[in-house]
Scaffold this motif. Structure first.
Motif: not given
Length: 85
Positions: A54-71, A73-76
């Motif tokens: 059930s862990h997202p890393f092993y099931t392949g459903t984990q979201k990458s931080v790079d693909n989360m809309g450039g958060r 870069e928005k902060f910077r």
């Protein structure tokens, strides 16, 4: 070996409470409940919140931080200029 100083190492059933996945392995984990397996064995039951099933890393459903809309870069862009003062 001295008697009474070693942990209780035995077969134990781990249950993933998020999806019902069960697996049996040997462990020293303390279990408060018992479960009867399909083959008739009665084993201690240790409940888990997540496992490899059930862990997202092993099931392949984990979201990458790079693909989360450039958060980052928005902060910077918003706050990067104020820190330079």
């Amino acid at each position: 070996m001295k008697a009474g100083i070693h942990p209780n190492y035995r077969e134990i059933c781990f249950l993933d409470s998020s999806n019902g996945f069960k697996f049996v392995t040997r462990s020293c984990a303390n279990a408060k409940e018992m479960i009867t397996m399909e083959d008739g064995r009665e084993l201690p039951l240790f409940k888990l919140e997540t496992s490899s099933e059930s862990h997202p890393f092993y099931t392949g459903t984990q979201k990458s931080v790079d693909n989360m809309g450039g958060r980052v870069e928005k902060f910077r862009n918003r706050f990067g200029k104020t820190a330079a003062k």
